[in-house]
Design an enzyme around this catalytic site. Structure first.
Site, mmCIF file in Angstrom:
data_model
loop_
_atom_site.group_PDB
_atom_site.id
_atom_site.type_symbol
_atom_site.label_atom_id
_atom_site.label_comp_id
_atom_site.label_asym_id
_atom_site.label_seq_id
_atom_site.Cartn_x
_atom_site.Cartn_y
_atom_site.Cartn_z
ATOM 1 N N ALA A 130 -14.256 5.773 -19.858
ATOM 2 C CA ALA A 130 -14.746 6.898 -19.055
ATOM 3 C C ALA A 130 -14.381 8.233 -19.681
ATOM 4 O O ALA A 130 -15.216 9.149 -19.754
ATOM 5 C CB ALA A 130 -14.182 6.792 -17.634
ATOM 6 N N GLN B 251 -16.036 2.867 -5.595
ATOM 7 C CA GLN B 251 -15.328 1.693 -5.081
ATOM 8 C C GLN B 251 -13.824 1.965 -5.023
ATOM 9 O O GLN B 251 -13.074 1.142 -4.489
ATOM 10 C CB GLN B 251 -15.600 0.481 -5.971
ATOM 11 C CG GLN B 251 -17.068 0.085 -6.041
ATOM 12 C CD GLN B 251 -17.295 -1.024 -7.051
ATOM 13 O OE1 GLN B 251 -16.789 -2.131 -6.907
ATOM 14 N NE2 GLN B 251 -18.073 -0.726 -8.093
ATOM 15 N N ASN B 252 -13.405 3.085 -5.562
ATOM 16 C CA ASN B 252 -11.980 3.391 -5.639
ATOM 17 C C ASN B 252 -11.472 3.993 -4.337
ATOM 18 O O ASN B 252 -12.191 4.712 -3.650
ATOM 19 C CB ASN B 252 -11.719 4.353 -6.802
ATOM 20 C CG ASN B 252 -12.184 3.778 -8.128
ATOM 21 O OD1 ASN B 252 -12.160 2.567 -8.324
ATOM 22 N ND2 ASN B 252 -12.623 4.632 -9.027
ATOM 23 N N GLY C 210 -17.230 2.627 -15.325
ATOM 24 C CA GLY C 210 -15.988 1.901 -15.128
ATOM 25 C C GLY C 210 -16.011 0.816 -14.073
ATOM 26 O O GLY C 210 -15.017 0.591 -13.390
ATOM 27 N N THR C 211 -17.132 0.148 -13.920
ATOM 28 C CA THR C 211 -17.225 -0.942 -12.971
ATOM 29 C C THR C 211 -17.969 -2.100 -13.610
ATOM 30 O O THR C 211 -18.906 -1.905 -14.385
ATOM 31 C CB THR C 211 -17.928 -0.519 -11.672
ATOM 32 O OG1 THR C 211 -18.147 -1.674 -10.842
ATOM 33 C CG2 THR C 211 -19.264 0.150 -11.934
ATOM 34 N N SER C 212 -17.557 -3.307 -13.275
ATOM 35 C CA SER C 212 -18.167 -4.502 -13.848
ATOM 36 C C SER C 212 -19.539 -4.792 -13.254
ATOM 37 O O SER C 212 -20.289 -5.608 -13.785
ATOM 38 C CB SER C 212 -17.262 -5.717 -13.605
ATOM 39 O OG SER C 212 -17.152 -5.983 -12.213
ATOM 40 N N ARG D 139 1.331 1.821 -3.608
ATOM 41 C CA ARG D 139 0.102 2.327 -4.229
ATOM 42 C C ARG D 139 -0.086 3.813 -3.896
ATOM 43 O O ARG D 139 -0.526 4.601 -4.722
ATOM 44 C CB ARG D 139 -1.115 1.555 -3.726
ATOM 45 C CG ARG D 139 -1.076 0.051 -3.868
ATOM 46 C CD ARG D 139 -1.276 -0.431 -5.278
ATOM 47 N NE ARG D 139 -0.096 -0.228 -6.104
ATOM 48 C CZ ARG D 139 1.040 -0.933 -5.974
ATOM 49 N NH1 ARG D 139 1.171 -1.841 -5.029
ATOM 50 N NH2 ARG D 139 2.068 -0.708 -6.775
ATOM 51 N N TYR E 197 0.818 -1.218 0.000
ATOM 52 C CA TYR E 197 0.000 0.000 0.000
ATOM 53 C C TYR E 197 0.850 1.266 0.000
ATOM 54 O O TYR E 197 0.413 2.300 -0.515
ATOM 55 C CB TYR E 197 -0.990 -0.020 1.163
ATOM 56 C CG TYR E 197 -2.114 -0.997 0.911
ATOM 57 C CD1 TYR E 197 -3.164 -0.661 0.069
ATOM 58 C CD2 TYR E 197 -2.084 -2.274 1.455
ATOM 59 C CE1 TYR E 197 -4.173 -1.566 -0.210
ATOM 60 C CE2 TYR E 197 -3.088 -3.188 1.183
ATOM 61 C CZ TYR E 197 -4.133 -2.825 0.348
ATOM 62 O OH TYR E 197 -5.124 -3.735 0.054
ATOM 63 N N HIS F 257 -14.885 1.521 -0.169
ATOM 64 C CA HIS F 257 -13.804 0.600 0.180
ATOM 65 C C HIS F 257 -12.631 1.271 0.879
ATOM 66 O O HIS F 257 -11.540 0.713 0.930
ATOM 67 C CB HIS F 257 -13.325 -0.134 -1.077
ATOM 68 C CG HIS F 257 -14.396 -0.991 -1.683
ATOM 69 N ND1 HIS F 257 -14.383 -1.393 -3.006
ATOM 70 C CD2 HIS F 257 -15.527 -1.522 -1.143
ATOM 71 C CE1 HIS F 257 -15.464 -2.140 -3.254
ATOM 72 N NE2 HIS F 257 -16.157 -2.218 -2.140
#
Length: 230
Positions: free
Chosen positions: A214, A86-87, A169-171, A56, A53, A104
């Site tokens: 996007a 969700q990002n 941009g999400t499944s 990241r 992390y 999240h």
């Protein structure tokens, strides 16, 4: 002023240069997500998880919001806009959006391993030995696999008020985030922007699918919604 609720996923951040594990067969920067994104992984090898992390976080500080993030911020001049993402990055906020709920967690925050509600703004590396004010180890403020999603109830309440729902941009395969679509009123217009859309446009008469990235699709949709509001 009408309410727009926007659900965003990894696809919008990827276009700013942030890598996502779902694009690489479950690997995230060469790591199995179960090695770096579970409470058990942190207990087993905290140094590995913290280092993952930390990398990241450094990467996030090197990238910028893209045209899709910027377009969404423009909507706030014409609609009551709430973004549920969700990002774990802060690209929506940096682009100017003011109502952002992170399902999240947030990469630029840390929290106590003992007191989960104690969040700290944290833009540097987290090391073993970095402690909260009560003397407990700090960890990334991230909702790992197997952990509860504490902001879900707030997200549901926001979604229930939507006059328009935009999905970017999400499944829509990751739960519980994917379940939010079930909380809008029947007939609410839904716009789904993704280069590989996973929603069947024939399943909902109120659904408009835009098979675009996007950066390609969001500015076009935003311009159209602004035209309708003026």
């Amino acid at each position: 002023m009408r309410n727009i609720v926007v659900l965003t996923g990894a696809g919008i951040s990827a276009e700013s240069g942030l890598k996502t594990f779902r694009d690489a067969d479950g690997l995230w920067e060469g790591h199995d997500v179960m090695e770096v994104a579970t409470p058990e992984a942190f207990e087993r090898n905290p140094e590995l998880v913290l280092d993952f992390y930390n990398q990241r976080r450094r990467q996030l500080l090197e990238v910028e919001p893209n045209l899709a993030h910027q377009a969404l911020s423009r909507l706030e001049h014409y609609y009551d806009v709430h973004i549920i993402t969700q990002n774990v990055d802060d690209l929506h906020e940096r682009a100017g959006s003011t109502n952002v709920l992170h399902l999240h967690g947030e990469l630029l925050k840390a929290r106590s391993t003992k007191y989960s509600t104690q969040e700290i703004i944290w833009k540097k590396d987290i090391h073993l030995g970095d402690l909260c004010e009560h003397g407990y180890q700090l960890r990334p403020h991230i909702v790992w696999f197997g952990e509860a999603v504490p902001m879900l109830d707030f997200a549901i309440k926001i979604t229930q008020k939507a006059d328009i729902l935009i999905i970017i941009g999400t499944s829509m395969q990751v739960y519980p985030a994917a379940s939010l679509i079930n909380f809008i009123d029947r007939g609410t217009p839904i716009y789904f922007i993704d280069p590989k859309p996973s929603i069947d446009k024939h399943s909902m008469p109120n659904l408009e699918v835009m098979p675009k990235t996007a950066v390609e699709g969001v500015p076009t949709l935003v311009d159209s919604l602004i035209d309708k509001a003026t």
